[in-house]
Design a protein around this motif. Structure first.
Motif, PDB file in Angstrom:
ATOM      1  N   UNK A  21      90.568 117.507 -58.291  1.00 17.14           N
ATOM      2  CA  UNK A  21      89.135 117.813 -58.299  1.00 17.14           C
ATOM      3  C   UNK A  21      88.893 119.313 -58.116  1.00 17.14           C
ATOM      4  N   UNK A  22      89.658 119.944 -57.228  1.00 14.24           N
ATOM      5  CA  UNK A  22      89.477 121.372 -56.970  1.00 14.24           C
ATOM      6  C   UNK A  22      89.926 122.219 -58.142  1.00 14.24           C
ATOM      7  N   UNK A  23      90.861 121.681 -58.947  1.00 18.40           N
ATOM      8  CA  UNK A  23      91.471 122.413 -60.063  1.00 18.40           C
ATOM      9  C   UNK A  23      92.074 123.733 -59.588  1.00 18.40           C
ATOM     10  N   UNK A  70      92.610 117.568 -45.881  1.00 16.27           N
ATOM     11  CA  UNK A  70      91.359 117.515 -46.642  1.00 16.27           C
ATOM     12  C   UNK A  70      90.371 118.557 -46.130  1.00 16.27           C
ATOM     13  N   UNK A  71      90.172 118.610 -44.821  1.00 18.17           N
ATOM     14  CA  UNK A  71      89.217 119.575 -44.264  1.00 18.17           C
ATOM     15  C   UNK A  71      89.650 121.013 -44.554  1.00 18.17           C
ATOM     16  N   UNK A  72      90.927 121.297 -44.405  1.00 12.22           N
ATOM     17  CA  UNK A  72      91.422 122.655 -44.609  1.00 12.22           C
ATOM     18  C   UNK A  72      91.277 123.088 -46.062  1.00 12.22           C
ATOM     19  N   UNK A  73      91.699 122.239 -46.996  1.00 10.08           N
ATOM     20  CA  UNK A  73      91.632 122.612 -48.410  1.00 10.08           C
ATOM     21  C   UNK A  73      90.190 122.799 -48.869  1.00 10.08           C
ATOM     22  N   UNK A  74      89.302 121.944 -48.393  1.00 11.90           N
ATOM     23  CA  UNK A  74      87.898 122.088 -48.769  1.00 11.90           C
ATOM     24  C   UNK A  74      87.316 123.380 -48.195  1.00 11.90           C
ATOM     25  N   UNK A  75      87.651 123.669 -46.959  1.00 15.37           N
ATOM     26  CA  UNK A  75      87.149 124.891 -46.333  1.00 15.37           C
ATOM     27  C   UNK A  75      87.626 126.138 -47.072  1.00 15.37           C
ATOM     28  N   UNK A  80      81.969 123.439 -51.729  1.00 17.15           N
ATOM     29  CA  UNK A  80      80.902 122.586 -52.260  1.00 17.15           C
ATOM     30  C   UNK A  80      81.155 121.103 -51.987  1.00 17.15           C
ATOM     31  N   UNK A  81      82.361 120.754 -51.555  1.00 17.50           N
ATOM     32  CA  UNK A  81      82.691 119.359 -51.271  1.00 17.50           C
ATOM     33  C   UNK A  81      82.423 118.975 -49.808  1.00 17.50           C
ATOM     34  N   UNK A  82      81.727 119.818 -49.100  1.00 18.14           N
ATOM     35  CA  UNK A  82      81.354 119.506 -47.714  1.00 18.14           C
ATOM     36  C   UNK A  82      79.956 120.048 -47.442  1.00 18.14           C
ATOM     37  N   UNK A  83      79.154 119.316 -46.667  1.00 20.28           N
ATOM     38  CA  UNK A  83      77.869 119.883 -46.241  1.00 20.28           C
ATOM     39  C   UNK A  83      78.107 121.106 -45.363  1.00 20.28           C
ATOM     40  N   UNK A 155      74.778 111.359 -51.000  1.00 16.49           N
ATOM     41  CA  UNK A 155      74.764 110.961 -52.406  1.00 16.49           C
ATOM     42  C   UNK A 155      75.425 111.993 -53.319  1.00 16.49           C
ATOM     43  N   UNK A 156      76.476 112.625 -52.802  1.00 19.83           N
ATOM     44  CA  UNK A 156      77.281 113.525 -53.628  1.00 19.83           C
ATOM     45  C   UNK A 156      78.730 113.441 -53.166  1.00 19.83           C
ATOM     46  N   UNK A 157      79.629 113.812 -54.031  1.00 17.55           N
ATOM     47  CA  UNK A 157      81.051 113.755 -53.719  1.00 17.55           C
ATOM     48  C   UNK A 157      81.374 114.739 -52.600  1.00 17.55           C
ATOM     49  N   UNK A 158      82.037 114.228 -51.542  1.00 17.37           N
ATOM     50  CA  UNK A 158      82.459 115.079 -50.430  1.00 17.37           C
ATOM     51  C   UNK A 158      83.867 114.678 -49.983  1.00 17.37           C
TER      52      UNK A 158
END
Length: 208
Positions: A21-23, A70-75, A80-83, A155-158
């Motif tokens: 997803x992150x590409x 998951x938290x680290x990679x998103x950060x 955009x995958x986390x509020x 209501x969005x992918x997180x």
């Protein structure tokens, strides 16, 4: 470069999907379960003392635990995958990320292990009724939460979906409980429609 040490048929699917997803460029190192024991191979202990997957290498560090990864990679790569922390959905986001490996995973695994034991003739005195009660409570709660929802939070992918998607997949295809949990089944269909999920499942199939 991110390196994912990926064990087939494991929670590492979460990280594989997230990376797709992150590409973000990554290297995939594949490990296969022992055909007899279904356990991870000993080689994984050369990467991390627990010998489990998922494990990633990032910036010279070896990092284990699905939720932390998951938290680290998103950060670092996919904010955009986390509020954002000030948003109302952030608390729900954190709760659901940790729900997947705490409240949900214990009864999920107990049901699987109990089934294996009873098939081999083991008489269960306590674990069977305990697992059933916890399983129905936890996944009944998730089922009601997902009514009329496409994704879990806002209501969005997180990141919460990356954590929980693996569990939903196991419920529907491993335990064959789609009829019992129609909202979870529909939620999984929503995830399965995502190109990143489809790419991850294709890679996973090639690893088996």
């Amino acid at each position: 470069m991110i390196v994912l040490h990926h064990l087939n048929q494991s929670r590492s699917l979460r990280i594989l999907w997230l990376l797709e997803e992150m590409q973000q460029p990554y290297e995939l190192k594949v490990y296969k379960r022992n055909a007899l024991t279904r356990l991870a191979p000993e080689e994984l202990k050369n990467i991390h003392p627990l010998g489990k997957s998922p494990v990633i290498e990032l910036d010279g560090k070896v990092i284990a635990e699905s939720g932390a990864i998951v938290e680290l990679l998103i950060e670092k790569f996919a904010a955009h995958l986390a509020p954002e922390r000030h948003e109302e959905d952030y608390i729900d986001y954190l709760q659901w990320i940790h729900f997947a490996e705490s409240s949900a995973m214990v009864p999920y695994l107990l049901k699987i292990f109990n089934s294996i034991e009873t098939q081999k003739g083991t008489e269960l005195c306590f674990l069977d009724s305990y697992a059933d009660a916890e399983f129905n409570k936890v996944f009944g709660y998730l089922e009601s939460t997902l009514e009329n929802k496409t994704f879990l939070v806002g209501n969005r992918l997180t990141g919460a979906d990356f954590m929980l998607g693996f569990v939903a997949h196991g419920l529907v295809y491993g335990m064959k409980l789609a009829d019992k949990f129609p909202n979870i089944h529909q939620y999984l269909k929503n995830l399965e429609a995502l190109p990143s999920w489809q790419r991850a499942l294709k890679i996973e199939a090639e690893c088996n």
